[in-house]
Motif scaffolding. Structure first.
Motif: not given
Length: 262
Positions: A37-64
């Motif tokens: 379900s979404s408000s007004g069927n606007m689907q006001s979201y996006s989904i980011v799929v992250t597989r790349d290991k180097e990018l996940r390494k960068k995300l490691y710190t902000p993900h605590m």
């Protein structure tokens, strides 16, 4: 799997097999999210799929520094997103707004609904997930790493992969402590004691069973689970700091127009 088995079998998975999730399986999971379900069927979201290991390494710190950021083959980040709709409005000569806090909340609800649909679909496929509150707490750092434009804010995220562990099911508060019929009925002290009785005992025992957590509680002089939550895990200072981070990022991402003059 039977639907009730999926619902009642949920557990957070932090250890994953060294095994990729196929695009076919991932596609089914994402399609389930899109059917939410979404408000007004606007689907006001996006989904980011992250597989790349180097990018996940960068995300490691902000993900605590949570290990599943590196160990899971996929991270999913669900973002409140009015960037896409605002572009569509502009192309169709319609008023362009959705730049206020209400719009952010609509996008947040839409993103969260999609995330839970994906989570259920993933578990039905034999995958495991672990939601990460760091997605919102450090939304500014994560947003920068994911190249999010104005109008987009990360709000919900989790690791995704094939489980390499089968942790015990965690307890939940009883239904009578969570559900109100007709109107909200505030709680007496006796009702609070009853609602949290099992949590007080089982949650505290969980800390006592892990040497590192037991040592922490002893070092801080904590006597009960309520103190663990407010002195060790979710302090007032940390919540105030995260709150300010989110408010500052909402301003930067064009979600804080209050209608006043500039």
């Amino acid at each position: 799997m039977e639907f009730n088995d999926v619902i009642h079998g949920h557990r957070s998975i932090r250890q994953y097999e060294d095994r990729e999730v196929s695009q076919e399986v991932l596609g089914r999971v994402l399609e389930a999210g899109i059917r939410a379900s979404s408000s007004g069927n606007m689907q006001s979201y996006s989904i980011v799929v992250t597989r790349d290991k180097e990018l996940r390494k960068k995300l490691y710190t902000p993900h605590m520094d949570q290990s599943m950021v590196l160990d899971a083959p996929v991270l999913l980040t669900f973002c409140a997103d009015f960037n896409r709709m605002r572009k569509w409005l502009e192309l169709n000569d319609a008023p362009v707004h959705f730049d206020n806090y209400m719009s952010f909340m609509i996008g947040t609800i839409d993103a969260t609904l999609a995330s839970q649909n994906c989570a259920l679909a993933a578990e039905n496929e034999g995958l495991g997930i672990c939601y990460m509150g760091s997605t919102l707490a450090n939304c500014d750092q994560i947003g920068e790493l994911l190249n999010l434009p104005p109008g987009v804010v990360p709000v919900v995220g989790y690791s995704l992969g094939y489980p390499a562990e089968a942790p015990a099911l965690r307890d939940r508060l009883p239904q009578h402590g969570l559900v109100h019929y007709e109107q909200y009925q505030d709680y007496t002290d006796e009702q609070i004691e009853d609602i949290y009785k099992d949590r007080n005992e089982k949650g505290w025992q969980r800390y006592m069973d892990v040497p590192k957590l037991k040592a922490m509680t002893e070092e801080l002089g904590l006597k009960n689970l309520a103190q663990v939550y407010t002195i060790a895990k979710y302090t007032k200072e940390s919540h105030l700091e995260y709150s300010q981070t989110i408010l500052n990022y909402l301003e930067k991402q064009n979600f804080m127009n209050n209608g006043g003059s500039n």
